[in-house]
Structure formats: structure tokens, C-alpha cells
Enzyme design. Structure first.
Site, PDB file in Angstrom:
ATOM      1  N   ALA A   1       0.820  -1.204   0.000  1.00  0.00           N
ATOM      2  CA  ALA A   1       0.000   0.000   0.000  1.00  0.00           C
ATOM      3  C   ALA A   1       0.859   1.261   0.000  1.00  0.00           C
ATOM      4  O   ALA A   1       2.000   1.261   0.478  1.00  0.00           O
ATOM      5  CB  ALA A   1      -0.929   0.000   1.215  1.00  0.00           C
TER       6      ALA A   1
ATOM      7  N   GLY B   1       0.890  -6.093   0.881  1.00  0.00           N
ATOM      8  CA  GLY B   1      -0.181  -6.448  -0.036  1.00  0.00           C
ATOM      9  C   GLY B   1       0.316  -7.077  -1.324  1.00  0.00           C
ATOM     10  O   GLY B   1      -0.419  -7.831  -1.969  1.00  0.00           O
TER      11      GLY B   1
ATOM     12  N   GLU C   1       0.677 -10.654  -0.480  1.00  0.00           N
ATOM     13  CA  GLU C   1      -0.690 -11.165  -0.321  1.00  0.00           C
ATOM     14  C   GLU C   1      -1.362 -11.384  -1.678  1.00  0.00           C
ATOM     15  O   GLU C   1      -2.078 -12.367  -1.881  1.00  0.00           O
ATOM     16  CB  GLU C   1      -1.508 -10.195   0.533  1.00  0.00           C
ATOM     17  CG  GLU C   1      -1.081 -10.179   1.997  1.00  0.00           C
ATOM     18  CD  GLU C   1      -1.836  -9.149   2.815  1.00  0.00           C
ATOM     19  OE1 GLU C   1      -2.463  -9.529   3.810  1.00  0.00           O
ATOM     20  OE2 GLU C   1      -1.794  -7.953   2.457  1.00  0.00           O
TER      21      GLU C   1
ATOM     22  N   GLU D   1       4.007  -5.707   8.053  1.00  0.00           N
ATOM     23  CA  GLU D   1       2.989  -4.827   8.644  1.00  0.00           C
ATOM     24  C   GLU D   1       3.179  -4.574  10.136  1.00  0.00           C
ATOM     25  O   GLU D   1       2.885  -3.469  10.614  1.00  0.00           O
ATOM     26  CB  GLU D   1       1.588  -5.410   8.388  1.00  0.00           C
ATOM     27  CG  GLU D   1       1.084  -5.216   6.970  1.00  0.00           C
ATOM     28  CD  GLU D   1       1.551  -6.314   6.013  1.00  0.00           C
ATOM     29  OE1 GLU D   1       1.044  -6.363   4.877  1.00  0.00           O
ATOM     30  OE2 GLU D   1       2.422  -7.122   6.408  1.00  0.00           O
TER      31      GLU D   1
END
Length: 228
Positions: free
Chosen positions: A31, A76, A79, A99
Site C-alpha cells: 500500500a 499487499g 498477499e 505490517e
């Protein structure tokens, strides 16, 4: 991207999907933290909800999917790759779920998909420490399926294309049904899984491709599968 996924899902001519980045040395770095800092809590929640929907749509595609990790796949980005069936890492790949170093947790499926892939204990170690790791370690841990050789910036993409070319000659309906059966393997008991496998097998019985495979075997030639 969701529009593209919807188009691919309904396109019977698409037999495999390779997911890559157009940015050199970065698959997806996660992000935009500057943008995230300006979001309200409700906006963050909506952002994560939308991203989870897109990831689930990628994961649910009937065609085999391959992530080509040339460069960073963090947060992300990792992910996203975990939603694919196969992951190929280049020598420049840098992976991780960092994170917790930002006082948050993976919010787009990382705690769930990585744990199903490499086990809860190893996932906890990677998430608790926010550690980043390279292609060789990712392969050793089972985070990626394969590691590309060579230092070319698109080495993972080229290797992913080799995997796709190995898939393409096989019966497309059979490959899709195999994916469906395997995807259920980790979420149901063995008896239910065997029933699902049988149901998926039943889908290939009436196909013209199955008959073509038998004919090609008898005639000692390569089959010509059409997906019907």
C-alpha cells in the site's frame, strides 16, 4: 483489475494467467503509506474490503494463475501473489509481510493464505518479526513454487511463461476441474474431498477432449484439445 478478472473468468480461450508488474524490480511493494496516512478509519476499512474482494476474485479464477515475482513483493504485494496457484521468484525478489513494523497486521489475507501454505508456526515467525527474505529462502520455506535462474530483470516472468507453456497442451476442462478439486483439499475432511474430486471427475467424462485424448494416445500423436 476486477473488470479484467471478470473478463478472464468468462473467456474459455484463456487457459492460464501470468501476473506480472510493468515496473522494473517491483512486483508490488504494498500500500501507499502516504495515501494511507490521509485516510479515515472508515476509508481504510472500505479500502481493505475492496482489496479482499479483488483478491478473492483472482483466487477463484477457474484458470491456473502464476505470479512472476521480479523484485519486491511486500505486504499487499505478497498477499496478492498468495492468491495465485503458483509463484515464481526471480533472483531480485524480496518478499515479506512487514505490517507489524508499522503497528498493523496483514489485512488482505496474508495471515490466512500464508498459514495454509507454509503452516501457522512459520507464518507467525515471519509476521511477528516483519522479516523480509529473498528468493532462495522463499523457495526453501515453500512460499514460492520455483526460483528463476539468471539475473535478468524479467527472469521470473520468463520462467512463469515456461510453466504456462507446460500447462497449455493439457485438457483445459481437466485442468480447471483439477484446480477446483485441489482448492478444496485444505478446507474439508478427506471423505468430503474425495466426493468433491469425484464430482469434478464427472465433469470431464462427457467432454470431447476426453475422447480426443484417448484417440491421440491410440494413434500415438499429440492431442488437440479445444476445451469442449
Amino acid at each position: 483489475m476486477r473488470g479484467a478478472l471478470s473478463s478472464i473468468r468468462s473467456d474459455s480461450t484463456v487457459r492460464a494467467l501470468v501476473l506480472r508488474s510493468s515496473v522494473p524490480r517491483v512486483f508490488c511493494a504494498g500500500a501507499d503509506l502516504k495515501e494511507r496516512a490521509l485516510m479515515t478509519p472508515s476509508e481504510v476499512e472500505q479500502f481493505l474490503y475492496d482489496m479482499k474482494l479483488m483478491f478473492r476474485e483472482l483466487e477463484a479464477l477457474p484458470q491456473p494463475t502464476i505470479a512472476a515475482l521480479d523484485g519486491a513483493a511486500l505486504g499487499g504485494g505478497l498477499e496478492l501473489s498468495l492468491c495465485c496457484d503458483l509463484r515464481v521468484a526471480g533472483q531480485s525478489a524480496l518478499l515479506g509481510l512487514p505490517e507489524t513494523s508499522l503497528a498493523i497486521i496483514p489485512g488482505a489475507g496474508g495471515t490466512q493464505r500464508l498459514a495454509r501454505l507454509v503452516g501457522p508456526s512459520r507464518t507467525k515467525a515471519l509476521v511477528f518479526t516483519a522479516r523480509k527474505f529473498g528468493a532462495a529462502e522463499a523457495l526453501r520455506m515453500g512460499v514460492v513454487t520455483d526460483m528463476a535462474e539468471g539475473a535478468a530483470e524479467d527472469a521470473a516472468y520468463e520462467r512463469a511463461m515456461e510453466w504456462a507453456r507446460e500447462i497449455l497442451p493439457n485438457g483445459p476442462v481437466a485442468v480447471r476441474m483439477a484446480k477446483r478439486a485441489i482448492d478444496h483439499a485444505g478446507s474439508v475432511d478427506l471423505a468430503t474431498g474425495l466426493d468433491i474430486e469425484q464430482l469434478c471427475y464427472a465433469q470431464v467424462i462427457p467432454t470431447q477432449d476426453r475422447l480426443e485424448g484417448l484417440r491421440a494416445f491410440k494413434e500415438k500423436r499429440k492431442p488437440n484439445y479445444t476445451g469442449h
